[in-house]
Design a protein around this motif. Structure first.
Motif, PDB file in Angstrom:
ATOM      1  N   GLY B 223       0.068   8.184  73.015  1.00  0.00           N
ATOM      2  CA  GLY B 223       0.516   6.956  72.380  1.00  0.00           C
ATOM      3  C   GLY B 223       1.419   6.181  73.311  1.00  0.00           C
ATOM      4  O   GLY B 223       1.565   6.512  74.492  1.00  0.00           O
ATOM      5  N   ALA B 224       2.017   5.133  72.774  1.00  0.00           N
ATOM      6  CA  ALA B 224       2.967   4.361  73.573  1.00  0.00           C
ATOM      7  C   ALA B 224       4.247   5.163  73.699  1.00  0.00           C
ATOM      8  O   ALA B 224       4.699   5.788  72.735  1.00  0.00           O
ATOM      9  CB  ALA B 224       3.255   3.029  72.888  1.00  0.00           C
ATOM     10  N   THR B 225       4.825   5.150  74.884  1.00  0.00           N
ATOM     11  CA  THR B 225       6.056   5.909  75.058  1.00  0.00           C
ATOM     12  C   THR B 225       7.189   5.310  74.248  1.00  0.00           C
ATOM     13  O   THR B 225       8.104   5.991  73.841  1.00  0.00           O
ATOM     14  CB  THR B 225       6.440   5.964  76.546  1.00  0.00           C
ATOM     15  N   ALA B 226       7.122   4.017  74.006  1.00  0.00           N
ATOM     16  CA  ALA B 226       8.072   3.368  73.100  1.00  0.00           C
ATOM     17  C   ALA B 226       7.245   2.758  71.975  1.00  0.00           C
ATOM     18  O   ALA B 226       6.350   1.968  72.226  1.00  0.00           O
ATOM     19  CB  ALA B 226       8.863   2.293  73.819  1.00  0.00           C
ATOM     20  N   SER B 227       7.563   3.153  70.760  1.00  0.00           N
ATOM     21  CA  SER B 227       6.786   2.670  69.634  1.00  0.00           C
ATOM     22  C   SER B 227       6.767   1.155  69.613  1.00  0.00           C
ATOM     23  O   SER B 227       7.760   0.494  69.869  1.00  0.00           O
ATOM     24  CB  SER B 227       7.392   3.192  68.335  1.00  0.00           C
ATOM     25  N   ALA B 228       5.612   0.602  69.313  1.00  0.00           N
ATOM     26  CA  ALA B 228       5.392  -0.849  69.237  1.00  0.00           C
ATOM     27  C   ALA B 228       5.450  -1.523  70.594  1.00  0.00           C
ATOM     28  O   ALA B 228       5.503  -2.729  70.684  1.00  0.00           O
ATOM     29  CB  ALA B 228       6.380  -1.524  68.291  1.00  0.00           C
ATOM     30  N   SER B 229       5.423  -0.731  71.651  1.00  0.00           N
ATOM     31  CA  SER B 229       5.413  -1.330  72.980  1.00  0.00           C
ATOM     32  C   SER B 229       4.109  -2.062  73.215  1.00  0.00           C
ATOM     33  O   SER B 229       3.040  -1.607  72.851  1.00  0.00           O
ATOM     34  CB  SER B 229       5.571  -0.237  74.037  1.00  0.00           C
ATOM     35  N   GLY B 231       3.541  -3.137  76.402  1.00  0.00           N
ATOM     36  CA  GLY B 231       3.419  -3.121  77.853  1.00  0.00           C
ATOM     37  C   GLY B 231       2.375  -2.137  78.337  1.00  0.00           C
ATOM     38  O   GLY B 231       1.809  -1.366  77.571  1.00  0.00           O
ATOM     39  N   ASP B 232       2.118  -2.189  79.629  1.00  0.00           N
ATOM     40  CA  ASP B 232       1.143  -1.281  80.224  1.00  0.00           C
ATOM     41  C   ASP B 232       1.657   0.146  80.173  1.00  0.00           C
ATOM     42  O   ASP B 232       2.804   0.428  80.471  1.00  0.00           O
ATOM     43  CB  ASP B 232       0.898  -1.680  81.682  1.00  0.00           C
ATOM     44  N   ASP B 233       0.815   1.046  79.785  1.00  0.00           N
ATOM     45  CA  ASP B 233       1.151   2.458  79.816  1.00  0.00           C
ATOM     46  C   ASP B 233      -0.154   3.248  79.872  1.00  0.00           C
ATOM     47  O   ASP B 233      -1.223   2.663  80.059  1.00  0.00           O
ATOM     48  CB  ASP B 233       2.007   2.851  78.601  1.00  0.00           C
ATOM     49  N   THR B 234      -0.089   4.521  79.715  1.00  0.00           N
ATOM     50  CA  THR B 234      -1.295   5.354  79.813  1.00  0.00           C
ATOM     51  C   THR B 234      -1.839   5.699  78.438  1.00  0.00           C
ATOM     52  O   THR B 234      -2.491   6.719  78.244  1.00  0.00           O
ATOM     53  CB  THR B 234      -0.988   6.645  80.584  1.00  0.00           C
ATOM     54  N   SER B 235      -1.549   4.863  77.484  1.00  0.00           N
ATOM     55  CA  SER B 235      -1.971   5.156  76.114  1.00  0.00           C
ATOM     56  C   SER B 235      -3.404   4.703  75.853  1.00  0.00           C
ATOM     57  O   SER B 235      -3.932   3.823  76.534  1.00  0.00           O
ATOM     58  CB  SER B 235      -1.036   4.454  75.128  1.00  0.00           C
ATOM     59  N   MET B 236      -3.972   5.312  74.838  1.00  0.00           N
ATOM     60  CA  MET B 236      -5.340   4.986  74.441  1.00  0.00           C
ATOM     61  C   MET B 236      -5.440   3.542  73.954  1.00  0.00           C
ATOM     62  O   MET B 236      -6.344   2.794  74.344  1.00  0.00           O
ATOM     63  CB  MET B 236      -5.765   5.953  73.326  1.00  0.00           C
ATOM     64  N   SER B 237      -4.515   3.127  73.103  1.00  0.00           N
ATOM     65  CA  SER B 237      -4.614   1.785  72.531  1.00  0.00           C
ATOM     66  C   SER B 237      -4.382   0.703  73.562  1.00  0.00           C
ATOM     67  O   SER B 237      -4.973  -0.372  73.487  1.00  0.00           O
ATOM     68  CB  SER B 237      -3.616   1.618  71.380  1.00  0.00           C
ATOM     69  N   ASP B 238      -3.520   0.970  74.523  1.00  0.00           N
ATOM     70  CA  ASP B 238      -3.295  -0.022  75.563  1.00  0.00           C
ATOM     71  C   ASP B 238      -4.584  -0.243  76.345  1.00  0.00           C
ATOM     72  O   ASP B 238      -4.860  -1.359  76.805  1.00  0.00           O
ATOM     73  CB  ASP B 238      -2.177   0.431  76.496  1.00  0.00           C
ATOM     74  N   TYR B 239      -5.367   0.809  76.476  1.00  0.00           N
ATOM     75  CA  TYR B 239      -6.637   0.663  77.178  1.00  0.00           C
ATOM     76  C   TYR B 239      -7.596  -0.222  76.369  1.00  0.00           C
ATOM     77  O   TYR B 239      -8.248  -1.110  76.914  1.00  0.00           O
ATOM     78  CB  TYR B 239      -7.266   2.032  77.429  1.00  0.00           C
ATOM     79  N   CYS B 240      -7.659   0.007  75.066  1.00  0.00           N
ATOM     80  CA  CYS B 240      -8.493  -0.850  74.204  1.00  0.00           C
ATOM     81  C   CYS B 240      -8.036  -2.310  74.302  1.00  0.00           C
ATOM     82  O   CYS B 240      -8.842  -3.242  74.276  1.00  0.00           O
ATOM     83  CB  CYS B 240      -8.413  -0.407  72.752  1.00  0.00           C
ATOM     84  N   ALA B 241      -6.712  -2.475  74.429  1.00  0.00           N
ATOM     85  CA  ALA B 241      -6.145  -3.823  74.478  1.00  0.00           C
ATOM     86  C   ALA B 241      -6.572  -4.592  75.717  1.00  0.00           C
ATOM     87  O   ALA B 241      -6.430  -5.820  75.760  1.00  0.00           O
ATOM     88  CB  ALA B 241      -4.623  -3.753  74.411  1.00  0.00           C
TER      89      ALA B 241
END
Lengths: 372, 365
Positions: B223-229, B231-241
């Motif tokens: 998940g996001a390292t900071a909830s509701a972030s 920004g770019d990170d290695t999370s699954m949802s950020d990739y979908c974004a």
């Protein structure tokens, strides 16, 4: 078998029981006790069977009201009222977007409509918004009006109303510029959050509240149709609302206190009586004299038209019985959203004439002013 | 005497069989088994795309000397199995030409390509039979992708590499698969104008095949390292974004109730006054276990030794795959469940399922 035994005990001949002389008195006493018990149980069943909360948790497909990403086929969802953006709580439209119909049926079994298309032929208990423009329109609360509400008194309950601040949007359905939901929350969806699904039990009747207290209300007599059938053609069998009154000393609020948040001068005693205690404005949340007709007939066949044209309130919105205290409320005369009559009245004030035989409206309560 | 020794040896041999079988089973099927491809090279590669004077593949040759393209290897044209076996190599199937029996975590392209149409999957145009009536651009596409160079991934999905950058022989022995392992499921940003980052996660050895998944055997998603972030990170949802930015982050979604779009990358509220603290409840009063059909993402996967059956409101997050399977499903909008079957107040078959796994007070149970 039980029923036949019951009938035999109540109505059978004494010699069937083999009793004579003083034994007959014992049987009579037993019959009296059983009959009283039967009456009490029947009354309890009636109250339990017919009294119900006037609101129910929304049921049905989530998709009727919500969209997760406001995207369908690559374009934004559009749902009524020209809305193209999702609203708070992922709803597909605004309050009015969902509660407006282009037709004339005010209740389709799913949505209660407060704004109707074409010429309204019927309406729900709260009435309907009759137009979109003009401040203080005679027949309607005017959404988006930035005007200060008539009789607004910020010393009465609190200066919470934000609808008139700098013309920032004016009157809304909910929130700090509206009537529904919590008054200290500006966003309409947040103000009524949990209301439709009944997950927020701090919201009162019709999601109405006053200064942290919920407004009490209820309903009786069949399926909750928001009084559609009653307003169409009043009948003793129709569902009708039950309104709360005189809750000032209690933990919950009355429906009139809710109105008083904006129209404080018209509620309470400070501005409705003079120094001598005489009425200078029509009272609300005040008990009707016991010798008036309504208190002695609220459970009789008289009352079904009164529930449409001049409903009364009771403490805790209890089911009134003949001779119990009943109160005049704001909505004894008005419909909250609007009506076909000036001053959002339930009836045409111009038709109310002392000495006439009319039994609705003003004369519905003021029976001494009727003619014969 | 000899008979006695012989009998003891036979007896010893028989007694070791269960031990040997256990070792083999664990090696073959445990959740920590490597996804790194092993087996015969010729299962996947051809040196010259030539055998007995004819082409191995008439559509080849393919990059990295493969015998087929992505979907060619990861398809099953002969049955409903979603894991096929080539000698000792197990291959996850994402496209069956007949209805799959047990779909994998990512879903299956069967419904979008064979039966239901565009609303039931991502239109990966390289898949045979895929409808071409695609949207002109990805819904919620970031404005930064509104340039022709971005078209093959952001305006349409030309092929599987729009999302995946294969690295089948990377060392993915770490519990949490990241860059060293070729990123979780090879989900790595494209090469054009991207930083090359990817997704981290714990990979279930059976790709969460529907009949082999459980509350303690499943993928784990970053998940996001900071909830509701946002920004770019290695999370699954950020990739979908990358393609659906407007459905992610905070700009269009909001940061707290009232939400304007369904949040992703936001911790399930732990407030006991809210319904989410009873995620997947079975009794209406206590929280239930991790449900692979409405999974949550973990803000910190470091320290996980494998999948966990515990969900912690206030920490674990709703994310895109809580509701969707990326390849396709039998349901519209690639949902894990039929949205039309989600009926507020229901006590029927859908009570406690789908949306109601998180929205526990909205059904009639």
């Amino acid at each position: 078998v039980l029923l036949s035994h019951y009938i035999r005990i109540i109505f059978g001949r004494f010699d069937e029981f083999g009793v004579l002389g003083n034994g007959k008195e014992e049987v009579r006493e037993m019959r009296k006790t059983m009959l009283m018990l039967t009456v009490v149980l029947a009354a309890a069943a009636l109250v339990g069977g017919f009294y119900m909360p006037a609101t129910a948790a929304v049921e049905g497909p989530c998709v009727n009201c919500h969209t997760m990403h406001n995207s369908q086929g690559g374009v934004a969802m559009v749902f009524g009222d020209g809305v193209t953006m999702t609203q708070g709580a992922l709803t597909r439209s605004t309050c009015l977007g969902c509660h407006t119909t282009t037709g004339s049926d005010p209740f389709d079994g799913v949505y209660p409509y407060v704004k109707l298309g074409g010429t309204a032929t019927n309406y729900l208990a709260g009435g309907y918004f009759t137009d979109d423009g003009g401040n203080h329109d005679d027949a309607s609360h005017t959404l988006a009006s930035p005007e200060t509400p008539a009789g607004y008194d910020d010393t009465e309950i609190g200066a919470w109303y934000t609808g008139d601040v700098g013309g920032s949007g004016g009157l809304t359905c909910a929130g700090s510029a509206g009537c529904h939901g919590t008054e200290d929350t500006a966003d309409e969806a947040e103000a009524i959050s949990g209301g439709h699904h009944e997950t927020n039990l701090s919201l009162g009747y019709r999601l109405l509240g006053v200064d942290g207290e919920k407004v009490l209300g209820g309903g009786t007599g069949g399926d909750n149709d928001y009084e559609e059938a009653l307003n169409d053609s009043p009948s003793i069998d129709d569902y009708h609302n039950l309104y709360s009154a005189n809750q000032a000393a209690l933990d919950e609020a009355s429906i009139s206190e809710l109105c008083g948040k904006c129209h404080g001068d018209f509620h309470g005693t400070d501005d409705t009586t003079n120094v001598d205690g005489a009425w200078i404005r029509h009272p609300t949340d005040v008990v009707l004299p016991s010798d008036w007709e309504i208190p002695t007939s609220v459970s009789g066949d008289y009352d079904f038209e009164d529930w449409k044209y001049n409903p009364v309130g009771t403490v805790d919105a209890d089911v009134p019985a003949d001779g119990t205290d009943v109160y005049v409320t704001c909505i004894s005369c008005h419909r909250a959203h609007g009506s076909e009559y000036d001053d959002i009245l339930r009836f045409d004030y111009g038709d109310q004439q002392a000495g006439s035989i009319t039994e609705i409206g003003c004369l519905g309560c003021h029976d001494k002013q009727r003619g014969s | 005497m000899k008979d006695s020794v012989g009998m003891r040896r036979i007896s010893l041999a028989i007694s070791t069989i269960p031990i040997i079988l256990t070792v083999v089973w664990v090696a073959a099927f445990s959740s920590t088994a490597l996804a790194k491809v092993t087996g015969l090279c010729s299962n996947c590669h051809t040196m010259h795309n030539s055998q007995d004077g004819t082409s191995v593949s008439t559509d080849g040759p393919y990059e990295t000397l493969l015998t087929d393209d992505c979907v060619g290897c990861h398809s099953n044209t002969t049955g409903s199995d979603t894991i096929k076996v080539l000698d000792s190599t197990r291959v996850p199937v994402v496209y069956n030409t007949s209805e799959p029996a047990n779909e994998l975590a990512g879903g299956n392209f069967y419904w979008v390509a064979r039966t239901e149409g565009s609303e039931y999957g991502h239109n990966v145009l390289s898949i045979p039979g895929m409808p071409s009536d695609t949207l002109t651009k990805a819904p919620g596409m970031p404005s930064s992708a509104d340039y022709p160079n971005c078209a093959s991934c952001h305006w349409e999905i030309a092929d599987c590499t729009s999302c995946h950058k294969p690295a089948h022989h990377a060392d993915d022995s770490a519990t949490v698969v990241g860059e060293t392992g070729g990123w979780y499921r090879f989900l790595k940003s494209g090469s054009y104008n991207h930083d090359g980052g990817g997704v981290e996660g714990i990979e279930d050895s059976d790709w969460e095949r529907a009949d082999l998944v459980d509350s303690d055997k499943h993928n784990e998603y970053q998940g996001a390292t900071a909830s509701a972030s946002g920004g770019d990170d290695t999370s699954m949802s950020d990739y979908c974004a990358g393609c659906h930015e407007h459905f992610h982050g905070t700009l269009y979604v909001g940061t707290s109730s009232p939400w304007f779009l369904h949040p992703a990358h936001y911790a399930l509220p732990a407030d006991t006054g809210k319904e989410y603290c009873l995620y997947n409840t079975k009794d209406g009063s206590t929280i239930g276990p991790y449900n692979p059909y409405a999974p949550v993402a973990r803000p910190v996967l470091t320290g996980y030794s494998g999948p966990s059956s515990t969900v912690i409101p206030g920490t674990d997050q709703v994310f895109c795959l809580s509701c969707h399977r990326p390849h396709g499903t039998p349901n519209k909008d690639i949902l894990r469940w039929d949205y039309a079957g989600m009926i507020a107040g229901t006590t029927g078959a859908t009570a406690g399922t789908g949306c109601f796994i998180c929205h526990t007070s909205k059904d009639g149970q």
